[in-house]
Design an enzyme around this catalytic site. Structure first.
Site, PDB file in Angstrom:
ATOM      1  N   LEU A  99      27.919 -22.861  -9.212  1.00 12.00           N
ATOM      2  CA  LEU A  99      27.056 -23.440  -8.182  1.00 12.00           C
ATOM      3  C   LEU A  99      26.975 -24.956  -8.329  1.00 12.00           C
ATOM      4  O   LEU A  99      26.933 -25.681  -7.336  1.00 12.00           O
ATOM      5  CB  LEU A  99      25.664 -22.812  -8.242  1.00 12.00           C
ATOM      6  CG  LEU A  99      25.628 -21.301  -7.988  1.00 12.00           C
ATOM      7  CD1 LEU A  99      24.213 -20.773  -8.124  1.00 12.00           C
ATOM      8  CD2 LEU A  99      26.206 -20.965  -6.631  1.00 12.00           C
ATOM      9  N   GLY A 100      26.949 -25.438  -9.564  1.00 20.20           N
ATOM     10  CA  GLY A 100      26.952 -26.879  -9.807  1.00 20.20           C
ATOM     11  C   GLY A 100      28.192 -27.542  -9.231  1.00 20.20           C
ATOM     12  O   GLY A 100      28.137 -28.665  -8.724  1.00 20.20           O
ATOM     13  N   GLU A 123      13.765 -25.918  -9.789  1.00 25.11           N
ATOM     14  CA  GLU A 123      13.817 -27.108  -8.948  1.00 25.11           C
ATOM     15  C   GLU A 123      15.262 -27.297  -8.502  1.00 25.11           C
ATOM     16  O   GLU A 123      16.123 -27.643  -9.301  1.00 25.11           O
ATOM     17  CB  GLU A 123      13.299 -28.314  -9.727  1.00 25.11           C
ATOM     18  CG  GLU A 123      11.831 -28.170 -10.091  1.00 25.11           C
ATOM     19  CD  GLU A 123      11.566 -28.292 -11.573  1.00 25.11           C
ATOM     20  OE1 GLU A 123      12.454 -28.748 -12.306  1.00 25.11           O
ATOM     21  OE2 GLU A 123      10.463 -27.921 -11.996  1.00 25.11           O
ATOM     22  N   TYR A 156       2.139 -20.828 -25.787  1.00 24.29           N
ATOM     23  CA  TYR A 156       1.858 -21.403 -24.471  1.00 24.29           C
ATOM     24  C   TYR A 156       0.655 -20.753 -23.802  1.00 24.29           C
ATOM     25  O   TYR A 156       0.560 -19.531 -23.698  1.00 24.29           O
ATOM     26  CB  TYR A 156       3.089 -21.262 -23.573  1.00 24.29           C
ATOM     27  CG  TYR A 156       2.917 -21.977 -22.257  1.00 24.29           C
ATOM     28  CD1 TYR A 156       3.009 -23.354 -22.191  1.00 24.29           C
ATOM     29  CD2 TYR A 156       2.635 -21.280 -21.096  1.00 24.29           C
ATOM     30  CE1 TYR A 156       2.840 -24.024 -20.991  1.00 24.29           C
ATOM     31  CE2 TYR A 156       2.463 -21.943 -19.893  1.00 24.29           C
ATOM     32  CZ  TYR A 156       2.569 -23.321 -19.847  1.00 24.29           C
ATOM     33  OH  TYR A 156       2.390 -23.984 -18.662  1.00 24.29           O
TER      34      TYR A 156
END
Length: 178
Positions: A99-100, A123, A156
């Site tokens: 995809l990159g 993102e 977290y």
């Protein structure tokens, strides 16, 4: 130490690592493929054209199985999968090379903290001159898991814990270290 498929499968069977939904074909030799969900969010236009990091930014959220990402456009998306990491495991998000090579970049922080629970917000940026059709369910990246030398003292519990859908920035909730 990066986890092998054998260790990932063992942790999934023991339910010390949770990934739902998950197809066996997603498990790779040293990673798990992540798929695109059906929630997309874009920043709403501001009358000033400036984003103030001290204030909450408004997003337009779209739920659709298809999203056309225009050239030079940025959109938040989400994984189809929900994750629960134990307190001794961290993960890295990596975009798919295939995809990159088309100009679709996953520009996320790339890090999943130990103890994280939720869907991962992606993102996405289209650096191509052509629009790219995104479809829910398509593999868009991999999650590489690494075992820590010990359990996290403070796992977290941050502002994105339990997130579902393409979650916008909550930077306005940050406090800066002085």
């Amino acid at each position: 130490m990066i986890l092998s498929d054998k260790t990932i499968l063992k942790m999934l069977a023991e339910k010390t690592l949770i990934i739902e939904p998950l197809e066996k074909e997603q498990i790779q030799p040293a990673s798990v493929d992540i798929r695109l969900g059906n929630t997309f969010s874009i920043v709403e236009d501001s009358c000033t054209g400036i984003i103030n990091l001290e204030k909450e930014v408004k997003y337009k959220t779209i739920t659709s199985d298809t999203y056309i990402l225009l050239p030079n456009q940025f959109v938040l998306a989400t994984t189809m999968e929900y994750f629960e990491l134990p307190n001794n495991l961290t993960a890295f998000v990596e975009g798919r090379s295939s995809l990159g090579r088309l100009g679709l970049f996953i520009q996320n922080a790339g890090w999943v903290d130990p103890g994280f629970k939720g869907e991962i917000t992606l993102e996405l940026f289209n650096a191509n001159r052509c629009a790219i059709e995104l479809k829910a369910g398509r593999r868009v990246g991999q999650l590489v898991f690494a075992k820590m030398d010990d359990t996290a003292l403070n796992p977290y519990k941050g502002k994105y814990q339990g997130q579902k859908g393409a979650t916008g920035s909550r930077v306005f909730l940050d406090y800066e270290v002085k």
